[in-house]
Design a protein around this motif. Structure first.
Motif, PDB file in Angstrom:
ATOM      1  N   GLU A  33      -6.826  -2.043 -12.679  1.00 58.70           N
ATOM      2  CA  GLU A  33      -5.382  -1.858 -12.588  1.00 58.70           C
ATOM      3  C   GLU A  33      -5.018  -0.542 -13.243  1.00 58.70           C
ATOM      4  O   GLU A  33      -5.724  -0.062 -14.130  1.00 58.70           O
ATOM      5  CB  GLU A  33      -4.647  -2.993 -13.306  1.00 58.70           C
ATOM      6  CG  GLU A  33      -4.866  -4.344 -12.671  1.00 58.70           C
ATOM      7  CD  GLU A  33      -3.988  -5.403 -13.301  1.00 58.70           C
ATOM      8  OE1 GLU A  33      -2.755  -5.280 -13.186  1.00 58.70           O
ATOM      9  OE2 GLU A  33      -4.537  -6.339 -13.897  1.00 58.70           O
ATOM     10  N   ASP A  34      -3.900   0.028 -12.822  1.00 59.76           N
ATOM     11  CA  ASP A  34      -3.401   1.233 -13.486  1.00 59.76           C
ATOM     12  C   ASP A  34      -3.028   0.881 -14.916  1.00 59.76           C
ATOM     13  O   ASP A  34      -2.433  -0.163 -15.174  1.00 59.76           O
ATOM     14  CB  ASP A  34      -2.172   1.778 -12.748  1.00 59.76           C
ATOM     15  CG  ASP A  34      -2.505   2.241 -11.342  1.00 59.76           C
ATOM     16  OD1 ASP A  34      -3.576   2.855 -11.164  1.00 59.76           O
ATOM     17  OD2 ASP A  34      -1.701   1.986 -10.434  1.00 59.76           O
ATOM     18  N   ARG A  74     -10.583 -10.450  -7.846  1.00 58.55           N
ATOM     19  CA  ARG A  74      -9.568  -9.835  -8.709  1.00 58.55           C
ATOM     20  C   ARG A  74     -10.111  -9.495 -10.097  1.00 58.55           C
ATOM     21  O   ARG A  74      -9.752  -8.485 -10.687  1.00 58.55           O
ATOM     22  CB  ARG A  74      -8.365 -10.760  -8.818  1.00 58.55           C
ATOM     23  CG  ARG A  74      -7.227 -10.132  -9.562  1.00 58.55           C
ATOM     24  CD  ARG A  74      -6.025 -11.033  -9.610  1.00 58.55           C
ATOM     25  NE  ARG A  74      -4.964 -10.352 -10.325  1.00 58.55           N
ATOM     26  CZ  ARG A  74      -3.701 -10.577 -10.157  1.00 58.55           C
ATOM     27  NH1 ARG A  74      -3.306 -11.482  -9.291  1.00 58.55           N
ATOM     28  NH2 ARG A  74      -2.810  -9.911 -10.846  1.00 58.55           N
ATOM     29  N   ASP A 126      -2.819   6.295  -5.248  1.00 63.11           N
ATOM     30  CA  ASP A 126      -1.651   5.431  -5.075  1.00 63.11           C
ATOM     31  C   ASP A 126      -1.669   4.356  -6.157  1.00 63.11           C
ATOM     32  O   ASP A 126      -2.743   4.006  -6.673  1.00 63.11           O
ATOM     33  CB  ASP A 126      -1.676   4.767  -3.704  1.00 63.11           C
ATOM     34  CG  ASP A 126      -1.390   5.742  -2.575  1.00 63.11           C
ATOM     35  OD1 ASP A 126      -0.752   6.785  -2.843  1.00 63.11           O
ATOM     36  OD2 ASP A 126      -1.804   5.465  -1.444  1.00 63.11           O
ATOM     37  N   PRO A 127      -0.518   3.804  -6.490  1.00 59.47           N
ATOM     38  CA  PRO A 127      -0.491   2.693  -7.457  1.00 59.47           C
ATOM     39  C   PRO A 127      -1.304   1.513  -6.932  1.00 59.47           C
ATOM     40  O   PRO A 127      -1.394   1.296  -5.718  1.00 59.47           O
ATOM     41  CB  PRO A 127       0.994   2.324  -7.549  1.00 59.47           C
ATOM     42  CG  PRO A 127       1.730   3.509  -7.035  1.00 59.47           C
ATOM     43  CD  PRO A 127       0.822   4.177  -6.048  1.00 59.47           C
ATOM     44  N   THR A 128      -1.907   0.766  -7.841  1.00 57.00           N
ATOM     45  CA  THR A 128      -2.715  -0.378  -7.433  1.00 57.00           C
ATOM     46  C   THR A 128      -1.873  -1.652  -7.360  1.00 57.00           C
ATOM     47  O   THR A 128      -0.863  -1.790  -8.040  1.00 57.00           O
ATOM     48  CB  THR A 128      -3.872  -0.622  -8.423  1.00 57.00           C
ATOM     49  OG1 THR A 128      -3.340  -0.816  -9.730  1.00 57.00           O
ATOM     50  CG2 THR A 128      -4.841   0.539  -8.431  1.00 57.00           C
ATOM     51  N   ASP A 129      -2.321  -2.550  -6.509  1.00 55.64           N
ATOM     52  CA  ASP A 129      -1.764  -3.895  -6.394  1.00 55.64           C
ATOM     53  C   ASP A 129      -2.972  -4.809  -6.284  1.00 55.64           C
ATOM     54  O   ASP A 129      -3.422  -5.142  -5.185  1.00 55.64           O
ATOM     55  CB  ASP A 129      -0.863  -3.994  -5.166  1.00 55.64           C
ATOM     56  CG  ASP A 129      -0.238  -5.372  -4.991  1.00 55.64           C
ATOM     57  OD1 ASP A 129      -0.714  -6.339  -5.626  1.00 55.64           O
ATOM     58  OD2 ASP A 129       0.714  -5.477  -4.203  1.00 55.64           O
ATOM     59  N   ALA A 138      -3.655  -7.928  -6.749  1.00 57.32           N
ATOM     60  CA  ALA A 138      -3.578  -9.208  -6.032  1.00 57.32           C
ATOM     61  C   ALA A 138      -3.732  -8.973  -4.530  1.00 57.32           C
ATOM     62  O   ALA A 138      -4.484  -9.683  -3.841  1.00 57.32           O
ATOM     63  CB  ALA A 138      -2.256  -9.910  -6.340  1.00 57.32           C
ATOM     64  N   ARG A 139      -3.049  -7.975  -4.036  1.00 55.49           N
ATOM     65  CA  ARG A 139      -3.116  -7.653  -2.601  1.00 55.49           C
ATOM     66  C   ARG A 139      -4.498  -7.116  -2.220  1.00 55.49           C
ATOM     67  O   ARG A 139      -5.058  -7.469  -1.176  1.00 55.49           O
ATOM     68  CB  ARG A 139      -2.029  -6.633  -2.295  1.00 55.49           C
ATOM     69  CG  ARG A 139      -1.798  -6.435  -0.850  1.00 55.49           C
ATOM     70  CD  ARG A 139      -0.513  -5.640  -0.627  1.00 55.49           C
ATOM     71  NE  ARG A 139      -0.565  -5.151   0.719  1.00 55.49           N
ATOM     72  CZ  ARG A 139      -0.194  -3.969   1.106  1.00 55.49           C
ATOM     73  NH1 ARG A 139       0.341  -3.138   0.252  1.00 55.49           N
ATOM     74  NH2 ARG A 139      -0.304  -3.595   2.349  1.00 55.49           N
ATOM     75  N   GLU A 140      -5.057  -6.244  -3.069  1.00 57.51           N
ATOM     76  CA  GLU A 140      -6.383  -5.684  -2.801  1.00 57.51           C
ATOM     77  C   GLU A 140      -7.448  -6.768  -2.816  1.00 57.51           C
ATOM     78  O   GLU A 140      -8.347  -6.784  -1.973  1.00 57.51           O
ATOM     79  CB  GLU A 140      -6.693  -4.593  -3.824  1.00 57.51           C
ATOM     80  CG  GLU A 140      -5.772  -3.396  -3.690  1.00 57.51           C
ATOM     81  CD  GLU A 140      -5.665  -2.558  -4.949  1.00 57.51           C
ATOM     82  OE1 GLU A 140      -6.367  -2.838  -5.946  1.00 57.51           O
ATOM     83  OE2 GLU A 140      -4.863  -1.613  -4.950  1.00 57.51           O
ATOM     84  N   GLY A 145      -4.828  -6.426   2.278  1.00 58.27           N
ATOM     85  CA  GLY A 145      -4.721  -5.476   1.176  1.00 58.27           C
ATOM     86  C   GLY A 145      -4.521  -4.077   1.696  1.00 58.27           C
ATOM     87  O   GLY A 145      -4.285  -3.836   2.872  1.00 58.27           O
ATOM     88  N   THR A 146      -4.654  -3.127   0.824  1.00 58.54           N
ATOM     89  CA  THR A 146      -4.410  -1.743   1.178  1.00 58.54           C
ATOM     90  C   THR A 146      -5.596  -1.084   1.860  1.00 58.54           C
ATOM     91  O   THR A 146      -5.454  -0.041   2.459  1.00 58.54           O
ATOM     92  CB  THR A 146      -4.076  -0.930  -0.080  1.00 58.54           C
ATOM     93  OG1 THR A 146      -5.208  -1.008  -0.967  1.00 58.54           O
ATOM     94  CG2 THR A 146      -2.844  -1.438  -0.780  1.00 58.54           C
TER      95      THR A 146
END
Length: 146
Positions: free
Chosen positions: A101-102, A96, A71-74, A76-78, A50-51
């Motif tokens: 989420e944004d 999750r 930053d924009p969220t992801d 699934a990756r986080e 993830g980030t």
């Protein structure tokens, strides 16, 4: 006024820090910064897939109605990154469900018929959601959140 708190998890225990403080920490570590009962910033190292940064409650972009606030969220990756970091058998899907989420702040509609007493505390107070998140991650909960 909501709840504010900053915590670092390293070497198997929590340390309470000054608001927003992120000192050098020994890996693996997890840092939580709770802002006004609305946002928990979750930063961890070593970074996984993830980030390395996730949010509970709301994202700064949504809360401050400013795309430059984070930053924009992801999610699934986080979630995958946090699951890889965790020492427990937690799945990315379980994590999750906690992550923010944004959102478009203009899309919120107040439901006047909704029974506010039926709303889960974790949807109102991010510190409650944070304590539940930590339990799912297999981590102890700082005493201020329990």
């Amino acid at each position: 006024m909501g709840f504010f708190g900053t915590y670092a998890y390293e070497n198997g225990s929590w340390t309470t820090l000054s608001e927003g403080e992120l000192p050098p920490l020994t890996e693996p570590w997890l840092w939580l910064d709770i802002h006004d009962s609305d946002i928990t910033s979750v930063v961890y190292a070593p970074p996984g897939p993830g980030t390395g940064v996730a949010y509970l409650g709301m994202t700064p972009r949504t809360y401050f109605e400013n795309p430059g606030a984070s930053d924009p969220t992801d999610v699934a990756r986080e979630a995958a990154g946090l699951a890889a970091w965790a020492s427990s058998e937690v799945s990315a899907e379980e994590i999750r469900g906690f992550l923010a989420e944004d959102e478009d702040p203009d899309s919120f509609e107040w439901d006047e018929e909704e029974d506010v007493d039926a709303i889960d505390d974790a949807e109102v107070f991010v510190e409650v959601k944070t304590a539940r998140f930590l339990k799912v991650m297999g981590l102890p909960v700082p005493y201020q959140l329990s």
